[in-house]
Design an enzyme around this catalytic site. Structure first.
Site, PDB file in Angstrom:
ATOM      1  N   THR A   1      -6.495   4.421   0.844  1.00 42.21           N
ATOM      2  CA  THR A   1      -7.095   5.737   1.111  1.00 42.21           C
ATOM      3  C   THR A   1      -6.000   6.643   1.654  1.00 42.21           C
ATOM      4  O   THR A   1      -4.882   6.191   1.913  1.00 42.21           O
ATOM      5  CB  THR A   1      -8.216   5.633   2.171  1.00 42.21           C
ATOM      6  OG1 THR A   1      -7.627   5.266   3.411  1.00 42.21           O
ATOM      7  CG2 THR A   1      -9.265   4.596   1.772  1.00 42.21           C
ATOM      8  N   ASP A   2      -6.309   7.897   1.851  1.00 40.93           N
ATOM      9  CA  ASP A   2      -5.298   8.826   2.364  1.00 40.93           C
ATOM     10  C   ASP A   2      -4.771   8.385   3.726  1.00 40.93           C
ATOM     11  O   ASP A   2      -3.599   8.524   4.029  1.00 40.93           O
ATOM     12  CB  ASP A   2      -5.895  10.244   2.467  1.00 40.93           C
ATOM     13  CG  ASP A   2      -6.102  10.857   1.078  1.00 40.93           C
ATOM     14  OD1 ASP A   2      -5.497  10.313   0.121  1.00 40.93           O
ATOM     15  OD2 ASP A   2      -6.863  11.826   0.972  1.00 40.93           O
ATOM     16  N   CYS A   3      -5.666   7.873   4.566  1.00 41.89           N
ATOM     17  CA  CYS A   3      -5.207   7.455   5.895  1.00 41.89           C
ATOM     18  C   CYS A   3      -4.730   5.995   5.914  1.00 41.89           C
ATOM     19  O   CYS A   3      -3.964   5.595   6.789  1.00 41.89           O
ATOM     20  CB  CYS A   3      -6.298   7.693   6.936  1.00 41.89           C
ATOM     21  SG  CYS A   3      -7.934   7.185   6.410  1.00 41.89           S
ATOM     22  N   TYR A   4      -5.177   5.178   4.950  1.00 40.62           N
ATOM     23  CA  TYR A   4      -4.745   3.771   4.851  1.00 40.62           C
ATOM     24  C   TYR A   4      -4.256   3.492   3.433  1.00 40.62           C
ATOM     25  O   TYR A   4      -4.956   2.907   2.623  1.00 40.62           O
ATOM     26  CB  TYR A   4      -5.907   2.825   5.186  1.00 40.62           C
ATOM     27  CG  TYR A   4      -6.395   2.925   6.609  1.00 40.62           C
ATOM     28  CD1 TYR A   4      -5.620   2.396   7.652  1.00 40.62           C
ATOM     29  CD2 TYR A   4      -7.612   3.517   6.917  1.00 40.62           C
ATOM     30  CE1 TYR A   4      -6.063   2.488   8.963  1.00 40.62           C
ATOM     31  CE2 TYR A   4      -8.059   3.609   8.222  1.00 40.62           C
ATOM     32  CZ  TYR A   4      -7.277   3.090   9.243  1.00 40.62           C
ATOM     33  OH  TYR A   4      -7.701   3.168  10.530  1.00 40.62           O
TER      34      TYR A   4
END
Lengths: 135, 390
Positions: free
Chosen positions: B128-131
């Site tokens: 994901t964008d954060c992970y």
């Protein structure tokens, strides 16, 4: 009288003689089969406890070797790993000959090897996998 | 002669508390009477060390760089929950290895961590964008983890069944191998040492009680799952069937492999022996009277595990003293018995906890909230329904 545990190896193509029968009939020995794995056209093994007069014992072993079997004093053994055992006592519930018992005071596990018939019920019953049979 | 929690804790703090194990207290009460024993003794330690399937650990791995939100997680090929936050997981002891099956499971991973061994962590995530990371393959030890604590939803059952088998075939159960035609009987309780048998109405054991969990100081977190105060009780008010349970929490990093052991039950699955110890304050003679009960006073109910239903028929009751003798009588037949809960380990835990309380200032905490008592909730079965029936 001699009483020994023997480890027999059967060659893939052995004589058709019923060797255990001959041990009894011709050599007056009392065999007690503790464990056997014998399949057609494959090498087989048997652990046998044999009781009888010393001379007859030697003659019986010679007879087995004549039939093409390899005979050695059994190295197979039930081994109890004290480091893994937690003295739960579950093995004592399946040990019919009472080789595995709990000390009445301490409730710790005791193993009397002389009573063991190598049935291996304890090996699969032990939840800690602390009991093994070397064969 | 009532004593308060505060008085007892003051004596523990000053090192003056008189502490006995439940077995020692039973012997003292038999010699001098319950009343005299209650006056003399401040705390009685209880313990058990049996297989407890409803156990597991909460772990936090820390973040890799770049970080990953782990949704599929294995530890030594044993699946762990991917249903928590990015690098949190819950590993249950009964989870089996995808490679070795029930010969290695969640319990074995926990025992390996306790023994200081490195464990292989493999995980994947959606990215994901954060992970952004989608896969990770690394090794972790207990020291590496930020948090590692037991959260066991059901431990220390208050009494348990005696299992027998009346069928013609061998049964492999969570109570061990049951031989056909009443060939043996297995049972699973520390009897007179068992924590909840010593506090049958949950007066002192409740949410917030300080206890011993696998060698670590821990707490009772909640009532255990399937906690059922309503089962049949004997003349002393002690359950004769499985009844109360506790959920516990404790730091895995302070626990010891001496008191946590992985287990495999052939034909059943993975489980773990968990050592639980509970100190009970001798508040009054009523508590002392139950603490003084011995294996001869406590009974369990015999069930036929050959009946593969939720409710198994009872074949009578038997005392723990008879069970410990190695042979009981069931339906006129002499049946050899074998325990599953280790009494030597339970005795070691009761002795260790006695040292904590008597010598190391391990004070007791009164329940912040009591467990459900008789008259409250009952344990409900699971009915099989269709969507249309709802």
């Amino acid at each position: 009288m001699a009483r020994k545990r023997l480890d027999l190896t059967f060659p893939p193509r052995q004589s058709l003689k019923p060797v255990i029968y001959h041990l009894v009939k011709d050599y007056d020995l009392v065999p007690n089969i503790l464990r056997a794995q014998i399949h057609p056209a494959q090498e087989g093994r048997m652990v046998l406890e044999v009781t009888g007069p010393k001379e007859a014992f030697q003659a019986g072993v010679a007879f087995l070797e004549e039939q093409g079997l390899t005979v050695s004093e059994a190295a197979s053994d039930i081994v109890l790993d004290d480091e893994r055992c937690v003295d739960c006592g579950l093995c004592t519930a399946v040990c019919k000959p009472d080789a595995l018992t709990l000390d009445p005071d301490t409730q710790k596990l005791r193993f009397d090897k002389d009573k063991c018939v190598y049935c291996e019920a304890c090996v699969i019953a032990c939840p800690r996998r602390a009991i093994s049979l070397t064969f | 002669m009532a004593k308060s929690w505060e008085e007892i804790n003051a004596r523990i703090a000053s090192g003056d508390a008189v502490v006995l194990t439940a077995e020692e207290f039973g012997a003292l009460a038999a010699d001098e009477g319950v009343s005299a024993a209650a006056k003399r003794v401040d705390v009685v330690t209880t313990a058990t060390f049996g297989p407890m399937c409803s156990s597991g650990v909460v772990l936090n791995f820390g973040h890799s760089d770049p970080p990953i939100r782990m949704t599929e997680i294995t530890l030594n090929d044993v699946p762990a929950s991917g249903g928590l936050a990015a690098v949190d997981t819950y590993l249950g002891v009964t989870e089996a290895s995808t490679v070795r099956g029930i010969e290695y499971g969640g319990a074995h991973v926990i025992e390996d961590l306790l023994r200081g061994r490195a464990v292989r962590l493999k995980a994947s995530g959606p990215g994901t964008d954060c992970y952004p990371r989608t896969e990770i393959d690394t090794w972790v030890t207990l020291d590496d983890l930020n948090q590692a604590y037991f959260f066991n939803p059901r431990n220390a059952y208050q009494n348990y069944a005696v299992a027998v088998n009346t069928t013609d075939r061998v049964l492999h159960t969570y109570l061990g191998t049951l031989l056909p035609r009443l060939g043996n009987a297995t049972y699973c309780s520390a009897g007179a040492l068992s924590p909840l048998l010593n506090d049958p109405t949950y007066r002192t054991i409740g949410i917030g009680s300080r206890i011993f969990v696998a060698g670590a100081p821990g707490y009772v977190a909640w009532e255990g799952t399937q906690h059922n105060p309503h089962t049949d009780r004997d003349a002393h008010g002690v359950p004769v069937r499985p009844a109360g349970t506790i959920a516990v929490i404790a730091d895995l990093k302070q626990a010891s492999p001496e008191y946590f052991s992985a287990a495999t039950f052939t034909g059943y699955g993975v489980s773990s022996f968990v050592g639980i110890g509970v100190p009970i304050p001798v508040l009054d003679e009523e508590i002392a009277a139950t603490l003084a009960l011995t294996d001869a006073d406590l009974t369990a109910t015999i069930y036929d595990y050959g009946v593969q239903r939720r409710s198994r028929p009872s074949l009578g009751t038997v005392s723990y003293a008879e069970l410990r003798s190695g042979c009981i009588e069931v339906e006129g037949k002499r049946v050899p018995t074998g325990p599953i809960s280790s009494l030597p380990k339970a005795r070691a835990i009761a002795a260790e906890l006695k040292r904590w309380v008597a010598e190391a200032g391990f004070t007791l905490s009164a329940p912040a909230q009591l467990f459900p008592q008789v008259g409250s909730q009952t344990t409900k079965p699971l009915e099989i329904r269709t969507g249309e029936a709802i």
